[in-house]
Design an enzyme around this catalytic site. Sequence first.
Site: not given
Length: 736
Positions: A90-91
Amino acid sequence: MATLREQIATTALTVTKFPELMRRMRESRPTDALEIIKKAYEFSLKHHAGQTRASGEPYLVHPLEVALILADMKIDPAAIAAGLLHDSVEDTSVTVVDIRKEFGEQVAHIVEGVTKINAIDFATREEQQAENLRKMMLAMVDDIRVVLIKLADRLHNMRTLEHLPPDRRQTIAQETLDIYAPIAHRLGMGKIRGELEDLGFRYVDPIGYQQVHEAVEARRAAGEAFLGRVESVIRDKLKEAGITAQVESRIKRLYSIQKKLLRQHIAVDQVYDLYAMRVITRSVQDCYAVLGIIHHLWRPVPGRIKDFIAMPRPNFYQSLHTSVISDEGTSFEVQIRTDEMHKMAEEGIAAHWKYKDGPVSAQDEQRLAWLRQVVEWQRDVSDPNEFLSTLKIDLYPEEVYTFTPKGKVVVLPRDSSPIDFAYSIHTEVGHTCVGAKVNGRMVPLRFKLHSGDIVEILTQPGHKPSRDWLAVVKSSRARNKIKHWLNVHQRERAIEIGRKLIEKEARKYRVPLKEIKEPDLQKIASDYGLGRPDDLMAGIGYGKYSARQVLARLVPAGSEPVADSEIEKPGGIASVVRRVFGGDHGNSAIRVKGHGDLLVYRARCCNPIRGENVVGYVTRGKGVAVHAASCPNVIALMYEPERKIEVEWARDDGTPSAYPVKLTVFCDDRFGMLKQITAVISDSKTNIRNIEARTNNGQANIDIVLDIADLKHLENIVTGVRKIPGVHDVQRLQKV
Ligand code: MN
């Protein structure tokens, strides 16, 4: 490139937290290969480099803390690795494909599941929320470790929530209370659920949290001393009885206290289980033996003994609970369970990993079955709202999820009634609520709503709440609104009665009321320690003070009252009117078969009277209309046969009731005719409401409105009038 400061902070993690994680893993899983954890840590370190959290710490601290929480669950190395990697897709620039290449299918699959859940935005409209929950359940059921990582992730985020801006805090905390704490609860993970709830409470309702916190802190020192005394008494007695057990004590968690305060409308000191002892035994047999010892030591509170060993809770929680009262008069709860039950209560499904050397418990199987069931539902249920309601029933067994006819969700405490529903829509809807339809059928107001019910409230302008409703309602909102209404209106009524009593008393003394001056009343009010004359009148109305004594202070000394008989005029107009109209709403003379308190009214088109054959018809929005079976409208209405409902005349309970009935007498226009007709009517002791005559060519039509008790009464009059010479016919007009 990371700054020097960040590099130093990251290095600190590498030398403290990471070795700590490895140490705990080696301890709990001495034979497992742990290289994958080290590899995941290094991967995470590389890809999160330069990222910081809202707290200013290196981002890496978060996956590490999550992994530590997971290590406490003694979960397997693949899941720990996935925990370390859970935010990388996600990051960072990392993809699931990369993870699969580096760590294999299993880890990639778990990370993908967590990533999917992270992408869900729960703060959306109802339908979307349902769809999202569905996605989450899908990810969960795929691999239960996905939800364990998600719970660990949420727990760490909640622990560090103070670093986020207030509006984000609120949203995340609410979501935690709505979704994650119930899931932890459903999975039997009492410890994590407890922490999630208390943290959620703190940010969702900071003021409420502060109040409960202060109330508990104010009692903590005394409470702990008390629990210490109780603990040593129990230890001694267990020793005497030869029972080996662990004895612990605790003060109830803040969120649980708050829920109890709100649900039961009580103060902190009235919470029975604010203080609790826990006795953890070696066998089920010992549990019951300990219960006996406890009850021998202290008096149990009736109705507070619960055997969740024989009857486990839906999440398989097992324990004996009892509340007892100490010699000092303080009540406390005692929870008694075996070591095995205790582990399951604290860790739930996570205990599966922790104690996997033993047999996999039947409960674990059932918990997993519950998750599988969720996926089954999702296959069958195409409507997301339906899915949501099904799912929520299971997540929140204390609540029911009902719907307005337009599909809005109304969440109510379990066993709530249509009255609760009405008040949740609007106070005025609550006050004027006279009936309800659930899933299209009329139900009594005391009906217990179930999840999924579509509720339509029937209101009647001018209708008023009843004191009886307080025994029916379950929501605090409804209770408060009803109580408030009753207080205000009772006072108004009391003031009115008070004034009447003073007036009546004043007449006895032949004191004209206008001579009673406001300042005099004010003075007497002050003498009684009251603020205003209205308070004095209310006091008289409630019967606290006697009107005679109050008036005695107003009239000149030596005045003598005149005889009561000159004043009282019983049975005046008002009492007649009351007798005729009965109560102020509905019709208690008719009841719907099988239902006690439906709103029932006599149809205006036919005005049926007692004794007539009647049929009920469920109207749209006005309750049950009762028609005479002979009413021409009935045939038309029965196009919708499902709206027909059986009604009957209630047993005559002796209370006078009468219905206005209009008759038309067709007769010769001759002298004395009217007198003869009225004579027949008054012979049968019947009240005439109205009489109108029209004449034309020697013929007369006389319309008479009578108060008729029942069919027999009416038939007697009609027969009597028909016998009068010159009367051709008597017809009953359906409309009055
Ligand atoms: Mn995270």
